[in-house]
Design a protein around this motif. Structure first.
Motif, PDB file in Angstrom:
ATOM      1  N   LEU A   1       0.801  -1.065  -0.044  1.00  0.00           N
ATOM      2  CA  LEU A   1      -0.151  -0.027  -0.080  1.00  0.00           C
ATOM      3  C   LEU A   1       0.997   1.260  -0.164  1.00  0.00           C
ATOM      4  N   ASP A   2       1.771   1.235   0.940  1.00  0.00           N
ATOM      5  CA  ASP A   2       2.896   2.415   0.851  1.00  0.00           C
ATOM      6  C   ASP A   2       3.670   2.453  -0.414  1.00  0.00           C
ATOM      7  N   LEU A   3       4.015   1.418  -1.073  1.00  0.00           N
ATOM      8  CA  LEU A   3       4.562   1.500  -2.166  1.00  0.00           C
ATOM      9  C   LEU A   3       3.995   1.941  -3.302  1.00  0.00           C
ATOM     10  N   MET A   4       2.460   1.615  -3.527  1.00  0.00           N
ATOM     11  CA  MET A   4       1.709   2.058  -4.546  1.00  0.00           C
ATOM     12  C   MET A   4       1.428   3.606  -4.520  1.00  0.00           C
ATOM     13  N   LEU A   5       1.235   4.172  -3.117  1.00  0.00           N
ATOM     14  CA  LEU A   5       0.817   5.297  -2.870  1.00  0.00           C
ATOM     15  C   LEU A   5       2.216   6.386  -3.481  1.00  0.00           C
ATOM     16  N   SER A   6       3.127   5.769  -3.069  1.00  0.00           N
ATOM     17  CA  SER A   6       4.531   6.429  -3.664  1.00  0.00           C
ATOM     18  C   SER A   6       4.533   6.571  -4.875  1.00  0.00           C
ATOM     19  N   ILE A   7       4.338   5.523  -5.622  1.00  0.00           N
ATOM     20  CA  ILE A   7       4.193   5.521  -7.200  1.00  0.00           C
ATOM     21  C   ILE A   7       3.183   6.704  -7.650  1.00  0.00           C
ATOM     22  N   ILE A   8       2.025   6.543  -7.045  1.00  0.00           N
ATOM     23  CA  ILE A   8       0.962   7.440  -7.623  1.00  0.00           C
ATOM     24  C   ILE A   8       1.328   9.074  -7.230  1.00  0.00           C
ATOM     25  N   ALA A   9       1.873   9.284  -6.201  1.00  0.00           N
ATOM     26  CA  ALA A   9       2.582  10.608  -5.757  1.00  0.00           C
ATOM     27  C   ALA A   9       3.572  11.054  -6.905  1.00  0.00           C
ATOM     28  N   ARG A  10       4.481  10.106  -7.292  1.00  0.00           N
ATOM     29  CA  ARG A  10       5.600  10.604  -8.070  1.00  0.00           C
ATOM     30  C   ARG A  10       5.203  10.648  -9.730  1.00  0.00           C
ATOM     31  N   HIS A  11       4.002   9.844 -10.013  1.00  0.00           N
ATOM     32  CA  HIS A  11       3.800   9.720 -11.399  1.00  0.00           C
ATOM     33  C   HIS A  11       2.479  10.649 -11.633  1.00  0.00           C
ATOM     34  N   ALA A  12       1.575  10.882 -10.793  1.00  0.00           N
ATOM     35  CA  ALA A  12       0.316  11.494 -10.736  1.00  0.00           C
ATOM     36  C   ALA A  12      -0.006  12.629  -9.898  1.00  0.00           C
ATOM     37  N   GLY A  13       1.055  12.880  -8.834  1.00  0.00           N
ATOM     38  CA  GLY A  13       0.729  14.049  -8.156  1.00  0.00           C
ATOM     39  C   GLY A  13       0.646  13.640  -6.860  1.00  0.00           C
ATOM     40  N   PRO A  14       0.997  14.264  -5.858  1.00  0.00           N
ATOM     41  CA  PRO A  14       0.918  14.125  -4.343  1.00  0.00           C
ATOM     42  C   PRO A  14      -0.604  14.322  -4.012  1.00  0.00           C
ATOM     43  N   ASP A  15      -1.442  14.935  -4.497  1.00  0.00           N
ATOM     44  CA  ASP A  15      -2.671  15.473  -4.395  1.00  0.00           C
ATOM     45  C   ASP A  15      -3.638  14.163  -4.562  1.00  0.00           C
ATOM     46  N   LEU A  16      -3.296  13.461  -5.722  1.00  0.00           N
ATOM     47  CA  LEU A  16      -4.122  12.137  -6.120  1.00  0.00           C
ATOM     48  C   LEU A  16      -3.810  11.178  -5.234  1.00  0.00           C
ATOM     49  N   ALA A  17      -2.359  10.957  -4.740  1.00  0.00           N
ATOM     50  CA  ALA A  17      -2.048   9.770  -3.961  1.00  0.00           C
ATOM     51  C   ALA A  17      -2.759  10.152  -2.573  1.00  0.00           C
ATOM     52  N   ASP A  18      -2.895  11.540  -2.023  1.00  0.00           N
ATOM     53  CA  ASP A  18      -3.684  11.831  -0.803  1.00  0.00           C
ATOM     54  C   ASP A  18      -5.072  11.336  -1.027  1.00  0.00           C
ATOM     55  N   SER A  19      -5.607  11.606  -1.944  1.00  0.00           N
ATOM     56  CA  SER A  19      -7.011  11.402  -2.459  1.00  0.00           C
ATOM     57  C   SER A  19      -7.271   9.828  -2.107  1.00  0.00           C
ATOM     58  N   CYS A  20      -6.444   9.172  -2.818  1.00  0.00           N
ATOM     59  CA  CYS A  20      -6.341   7.723  -2.804  1.00  0.00           C
ATOM     60  C   CYS A  20      -6.142   7.049  -1.389  1.00  0.00           C
ATOM     61  N   ALA A  21      -5.556   7.714  -0.643  1.00  0.00           N
ATOM     62  CA  ALA A  21      -5.355   7.347   0.925  1.00  0.00           C
ATOM     63  C   ALA A  21      -6.474   7.638   1.682  1.00  0.00           C
ATOM     64  N   ARG A  22      -6.997   8.639   1.625  1.00  0.00           N
ATOM     65  CA  ARG A  22      -8.183   9.033   2.293  1.00  0.00           C
ATOM     66  C   ARG A  22      -9.614   8.359   1.720  1.00  0.00           C
ATOM     67  N   PHE A  23      -9.631   7.874   0.277  1.00  0.00           N
ATOM     68  CA  PHE A  23     -10.664   7.226  -0.132  1.00  0.00           C
ATOM     69  C   PHE A  23     -10.760   5.794   0.651  1.00  0.00           C
ATOM     70  N   LEU A  24      -9.346   5.272   0.516  1.00  0.00           N
ATOM     71  CA  LEU A  24      -9.297   3.726   1.030  1.00  0.00           C
ATOM     72  C   LEU A  24      -9.077   3.730   2.695  1.00  0.00           C
ATOM     73  N   LEU A  25      -8.595   4.697   3.256  1.00  0.00           N
ATOM     74  CA  LEU A  25      -8.140   4.555   4.509  1.00  0.00           C
ATOM     75  C   LEU A  25      -8.978   5.521   5.656  1.00  0.00           C
ATOM     76  N   LEU A  26      -9.606   6.347   5.201  1.00  0.00           N
ATOM     77  CA  LEU A  26     -10.440   7.378   6.048  1.00  0.00           C
ATOM     78  C   LEU A  26     -10.874   7.008   7.163  1.00  0.00           C
ATOM     79  N   GLU A  27     -11.832   5.795   7.289  1.00  0.00           N
ATOM     80  CA  GLU A  27     -12.322   5.587   8.398  1.00  0.00           C
ATOM     81  C   GLU A  27     -11.106   4.900   9.615  1.00  0.00           C
TER      82      GLU A  27
END
Length: 351
Positions: free
Chosen positions: A172-198
């Motif tokens: 999970l950590d690795l995938m978020l790092s890839i999203i942050a580098r290739h698609a931007g930190p905002d999208l990585a943060d949105s993915c983290a919130r979407f999956l992990l908010l609760e």
């Protein structure tokens, strides 16, 4: 659109493989909701490709016939020394090593987590680089690959197109790092919130920034130093010194890695910690401000409101509560001295 090749060996961790495809899918769906094209194309390779394709419900035919931009090796079910040594001797492991070398020579980034890092290291691709893996296999890794600088305390390490992650939720950590580098930190943060908010609300906002700093070991060092000292004021000069750099060099590397000036970088670290305390404790804003290094709560309130986040809404609720207290004659604390803030990205004032 970057092409991700997910290289899956037979017997790979089902959870690790599922997380890989889930994060890619979530990132693409978030982009689609915004009316934008997907950020990643994906295909599957390796001896476990058929199983992984069915697991992810992907079309059986490869989606792209071109060199991959990123090759991801999900975690393997090699949980002890015996399984690691036997796994590295498998025929499909040798085929995978050849594929990894060819992909790297073509310019691809290689990413792996947990025991899959052993497979990448056995291809010689981590020699002379920094890497991390699951902590309990650290002694074996050092024995097998002495030319790799292993840091099992790191969550994610990136070293010249090589990304590695540790155990537990490493993929999970690795995938978020890839999203942050290739698609931007905002999208990585949105993915983290979407999956992990609760379940991991207080940690999710840290992820994108931490993954970006992982690309530069000096900036990552400064981040760790700063997080341990957020309760006090310190200067950008001190932060740069902790990274082993001059102020101007640190500013350039900080902005290149994170997109933020050193001042904004440090402010974000303080605001992130304040948001965590707002959401996980009953502390008042004055106490929280003091714990994150701001003598004047109004400074923290302004920064929180600038974030336009759940933390800012919490501030507004607490402000409303404070107003009611004043209406009932509650005693208010004296106004505290405001700490000096450096106006520029390379200044030496406290932040």
């Amino acid at each position: 659109m970057p092409l991700i090749d997910v290289l899956v060996l037979e017997g790979a961790s089902a959870a690790s493989v599922a997380i890989t495809f889930e994060l890619i899918d979530v990132a693409n769906r978030i982009r689609a909701r915004a009316g934008r094209p997907p950020c990643f194309d994906v295909r599957v390779s390796g001896s476990g490709a058929r199983w992984a394709t069915q697991l992810a419900r992907l079309p059986s035919k490869g989606s792209a016939n071109r060199p991959a931009d990123v090759v991801i090796v999900p975690g393997l079910a090699w949980m002890d020394e015996h399984l690691v040594r036997d796994g590295l001797q498998r025929r499909d492991a040798d085929t995978a090593r050849k594929a990894l070398r060819a992909a790297f020579q073509s310019g691809a980034e290689i990413a792996s987590s947990c025991s899959a890092v052993f497979l990448v290291a056995s291809a010689g691709l981590l020699d002379g680089r920094r890497a991390t893996t699951t902590w309990w296999l650290g002694p074996l890794f050092r024995q097998l690959f002495p030319r790799v600088t292993l840091d099992t305390d790191a969550m994610v390490l990136t070293d010249r197109r090589m990304a590695t992650a540790g155990a537990a939720m490493a993929q999970l950590d690795l995938m978020l790092s890839i999203i942050a580098r290739h698609a931007g930190p905002d999208l990585a943060d949105s993915c983290a919130r979407f999956l992990l908010l609760e379940r991991r609300q207080s940690q999710s906002r840290y992820m994108a920034l931490s993954f970006l700093t992982a690309a530069d070991d000096r900036v990552s060092r400064a981040e760790r130093w700063a997080r341990a000292r957020l309760h006090r004021a310190f200067t950008i000069s001190e932060l740069a010194k902790a990274a082993g750099l001059g102020v101007r060099t640190f500013a350039r590397r900080c902005e290149r890695a994170t997109g933020l000036s050193p001042v904004r970088f440090l402010q974000k670290l303080r605001v992130d910690k304040a948001m965590e305390l707002l959401e996980t404790t009953r502390l008042g804003l004055d106490d929280i401000a003091e714990k994150v290094g701001y003598a004047d709560p109004s400074t923290l309130r302004r920064l929180l409101n600038r974030e336009k986040s759940p933390g800012a809404r919490a501030v507004r609720k607490r402000d409303h509560g404070a107003t009611l207290s004043r209406m009932h004659g509650a005693r208010q604390p004296a106004r505290r001295r405001r700490l000096p803030v450096s106006p520029g990205g390379t200044g030496s004032g406290s932040v």
